[in-house]
Write a protein that holds these residues in place. Structure first.
Motif, PDB file in Angstrom:
ATOM      1  N   GLY A  30       0.725  -1.396   0.021  1.00 44.34           N
ATOM      2  CA  GLY A  30       0.015   0.136  -0.231  1.00 44.34           C
ATOM      3  C   GLY A  30       0.960   1.292  -0.002  1.00 44.34           C
ATOM      4  N   THR A  31       2.186   1.058   0.379  1.00 45.91           N
ATOM      5  CA  THR A  31       2.899   2.440   0.310  1.00 45.91           C
ATOM      6  C   THR A  31       3.941   2.708  -1.042  1.00 45.91           C
ATOM      7  N   LEU A  32       3.870   1.680  -2.045  1.00 48.23           N
ATOM      8  CA  LEU A  32       4.540   1.685  -3.070  1.00 48.23           C
ATOM      9  C   LEU A  32       3.607   1.948  -4.143  1.00 48.23           C
ATOM     10  N   ASP A  33       4.308   2.637  -5.284  1.00 51.42           N
ATOM     11  CA  ASP A  33       3.481   3.157  -6.449  1.00 51.42           C
ATOM     12  C   ASP A  33       4.336   2.000  -7.497  1.00 51.42           C
ATOM     13  N   PRO A  34       3.855   1.178  -8.110  1.00 48.54           N
ATOM     14  CA  PRO A  34       4.366   0.274  -9.027  1.00 48.54           C
ATOM     15  C   PRO A  34       5.008   0.856 -10.248  1.00 48.54           C
ATOM     16  N   ASP A  35       4.183   2.102 -10.681  1.00 41.23           N
ATOM     17  CA  ASP A  35       5.042   2.837 -11.686  1.00 41.23           C
ATOM     18  C   ASP A  35       6.120   3.360 -11.435  1.00 41.23           C
ATOM     19  N   ALA A  44       7.418  -5.783  -7.206  1.00 36.65           N
ATOM     20  CA  ALA A  44       7.693  -6.961  -8.001  1.00 36.65           C
ATOM     21  C   ALA A  44       8.038  -7.870  -6.870  1.00 36.65           C
ATOM     22  N   ARG A  45       9.262  -7.459  -6.179  1.00 33.81           N
ATOM     23  CA  ARG A  45       9.590  -8.255  -4.944  1.00 33.81           C
ATOM     24  C   ARG A  45       8.652  -8.551  -3.775  1.00 33.81           C
ATOM     25  N   ILE A  46       7.888  -7.563  -3.382  1.00 35.43           N
ATOM     26  CA  ILE A  46       6.927  -7.806  -2.453  1.00 35.43           C
ATOM     27  C   ILE A  46       5.655  -8.825  -3.002  1.00 35.43           C
ATOM     28  N   THR A  47       5.403  -8.719  -4.262  1.00 36.00           N
ATOM     29  CA  THR A  47       4.367  -9.377  -4.936  1.00 36.00           C
ATOM     30  C   THR A  47       4.824 -10.916  -4.695  1.00 36.00           C
ATOM     31  N   ALA A  48       5.995 -11.082  -5.134  1.00 33.16           N
ATOM     32  CA  ALA A  48       6.582 -12.402  -5.346  1.00 33.16           C
ATOM     33  C   ALA A  48       6.665 -12.933  -3.715  1.00 33.16           C
ATOM     34  N   GLN A  49       6.994 -12.327  -2.936  1.00 33.47           N
ATOM     35  CA  GLN A  49       7.070 -12.645  -1.439  1.00 33.47           C
ATOM     36  C   GLN A  49       5.524 -12.901  -0.932  1.00 33.47           C
ATOM     37  N   ALA A  50       4.688 -12.411  -1.315  1.00 32.86           N
ATOM     38  CA  ALA A  50       3.181 -12.429  -0.995  1.00 32.86           C
ATOM     39  C   ALA A  50       2.318 -13.701  -1.628  1.00 32.86           C
ATOM     40  N   GLY A  51       3.144 -14.183  -2.842  1.00 34.27           N
ATOM     41  CA  GLY A  51       2.669 -15.344  -3.653  1.00 34.27           C
ATOM     42  C   GLY A  51       3.536 -16.404  -3.005  1.00 34.27           C
ATOM     43  N   ALA A  52       4.750 -16.474  -2.626  1.00 39.83           N
ATOM     44  CA  ALA A  52       5.219 -17.386  -1.791  1.00 39.83           C
ATOM     45  C   ALA A  52       4.679 -17.805  -0.341  1.00 39.83           C
ATOM     46  N   ALA A  53       4.535 -16.849   0.368  1.00 37.20           N
ATOM     47  CA  ALA A  53       3.602 -16.988   1.588  1.00 37.20           C
ATOM     48  C   ALA A  53       2.224 -17.697   1.281  1.00 37.20           C
ATOM     49  N   ARG A  54       1.586 -16.974   0.491  1.00 37.35           N
ATOM     50  CA  ARG A  54       0.350 -17.648   0.172  1.00 37.35           C
ATOM     51  C   ARG A  54       0.354 -19.152   0.039  1.00 37.35           C
ATOM     52  N   ALA A  55       1.247 -19.590  -0.922  1.00 45.22           N
ATOM     53  CA  ALA A  55       1.693 -20.878  -1.189  1.00 45.22           C
ATOM     54  C   ALA A  55       1.816 -21.694   0.163  1.00 45.22           C
TER      55      ALA A  55
END
Length: 472
Positions: free
Chosen positions: A256-261, A268-279
């Motif tokens: 929520g604090t980041l602007d992907p643009d 991308a790093r945090i998105t990947a981290q969330a995906g790994a945690a969800r798995a």
């Protein structure tokens, strides 16, 4: 992530956001700054660390060299600050490439900056340089599994923790991170929660400071990601669902604090981290939908990172995707998921190449061996294991343990696991367990000599499994 007193220029923060991805914007930057009219030796970011996210690895290395030149110029204004700028950039180079030389340059530049700040009697600058020096050591511990660096981190950060500014908050986060990594290796739920509690106060301070400083806002997001990594790792090891839930909440706050643009790589790093945690959570709850969501998040993160922008991040996400696909395969008994996981591991192995000293290499090798075993078990095709064993034996024969002992020991580790898996699948072949024990023992000896503690743990765990099987 990286931080200075400077804020991004209006060129990058005002006006409308372009419709194309910011990685495309990075390519536009490259074309603009590589023209003869734009002298490159002072760099492209002007010392603004918040803009490093937009540069690919080649441009980042050029930026690091330019920062070195600027710091060494006789006419340089504030050479201590220029030296600190160089340390920030070199650390990011190491983080994206796994280059030990770049990491040493980062640590040396930070130490030089601290010396210059001390000579000028600028305590705030000294604190910032010491934090950067310690964070370089933390990165070395993460990349190369050298836990011995943690003592140096504690010694460096403890005096800085009393600083009332952002340096003090980052120092406290660094010290909490050391406690968290220790909990990750062998602590209980209480240890994980205690480490997490130490993050709370400094993160509040960083959040407050980040309202007026983009680089500090990114630093706060990075530290939340560190906290989430500790919580998710402890939750997966201890089979504790609430810890992984906490990790996902921290990652949502960071997102929520980041602007992907403008911060595409960090996003991308945090998105990947969330995906790994969800798995990992899906593995505990046997939730197929959550596992598929984790796979999708990791796939999305891969699409955000071109390989040449951050090769090591790309490789790490391939390994995480392989693990998530394995989880999905376990929940669905689908050989195709394991086959796709194997392809992810193969891409990661190919991309790591000769970087056998990286701790990530051991994780990929272990994941690949397990994936091969499960694929053979599901399909009933022992030819999969035959081919893998033959390939590893060929690789072992071709390697000279004297020239590259770590690579040789990693091959022994993978071969031992394949021997184990064959016995688990067929229920026969005690001689293979004896061979596995010898391979684990040989690997453990090499890893101990090289001081690679995390790899020592993997070999020791293998020997312990064999001992328990023998006793049973």
């Amino acid at each position: 992530m990286l931080w200075t007193d400077m804020t991004p220029t209006g060129l990058f923060r005002s006006g409308t956001v372009p419709e194309f991805r910011m990685f495309e914007f990075g390519r536009q930057l490259r074309r603009a700054f590589e023209t003869p009219a734009s002298p490159p030796r002072d760099g492209m970011t002007g010392g603004d660390a918040a803009l490093l996210d937009l540069l690919d690895l080649r441009l980042l290395k050029a930026e690091a060299r330019a920062a070195d030149i600027a710091a060494g110029r006789i006419s340089a204004r504030d050479p201590a600050m220029r030296q600190l700028d160089a340390a920030l950039v070199w650390r990011e180079v190491a983080r994206r490439s796994g280059d030990a030389v770049a990491l040493r340059k980062a640590a040396a530049a930070a130490e030089s900056a601290a010396t210059k700040f001390e000579a000028a009697r600028r305590p705030a600058g000294v604190a910032r340089a010491r934090v950067e020096q310690a964070f370089s050591a933390l990165l070395g511990a993460e990349l190369f599994g050298d836990e011995g660096l943690e003592a140096a981190v504690i010694a460096t950060l403890t005096p800085v923790a009393a600083d009332p500014g952002p340096a003090g908050a980052l120092a406290l986060c660094g010290l909490a991170g050391v406690d968290g990594r220790r909990a990750l290796r062998g602590g209980g739920v209480e240890d994980a929660l205690a480490a997490a509690g130490r993050f709370e106060a400094p993160l509040r301070r960083l959040d407050q400071a980040g309202k007026g400083n983009v680089a500090l806002r990114m630093a706060a997001a990075e530290q939340r990601a560190v906290l989430a990594d500790i919580l998710a790792g402890c939750g997966a090891r201890l089979k504790d669902q609430p810890l992984i839930d906490c990790a996902l909440r921290e990652l949502a706050l960071a997102t929520g604090t980041l602007d992907p643009d403008y911060e595409p790589l960090m996003s991308a790093r945090i998105t990947a981290q969330a995906g790994a945690a969800r798995a990992a959570l899906a593995e505990l709850t046997a939730d197929t939908i959550a596992a598929a969501d984790g796979v999708q998040q990791l796939t999305d993160a891969l699409e955000l990172i071109p390989r040449d922008h951050s090769p090591l991040d790309w490789t790490r996400i391939q390994a995480q995707l392989g693990q998530a696909l394995q989880t999905l395969g376990e929940l669905t008994d689908a050989p195709r998921a394991f086959d796709q996981a194997l392809r992810c591991y193969d891409r990661a192995v190919f991309d790591l190449g000769g970087e056998t000293a990286l701790a990530l290499h051991a994780c990929v090798a272990a994941g690949r061996a397990n994936c091969l075993g499960r694929l053979a078990e599901l399909t009933g095709d022992l030819a999969v294991l035959d081919a893998a064993e033959a390939a590893m034996l060929t690789d072992l024969t071709a390697r000279n343990p004297g020239q590259d002992p770590t690579a040789w020991a990693l091959t022994q580790l993978g071969l031992a696991r394949l021997y184990e898996l064959r016995v688990e699948i067929t229920g026969r072949g005690d001689h293979r367990l004896a061979n596995a024990a010898m391979a684990y023992d040989a690997a453990l000896e090499v890893f101990s000599e090289q001081g690679l503690r995390s790899l020592c743990d993997l070999a020791a765990q293998g020997l312990e499994r064999l001992r328990e099987r023998s006793e049973a």
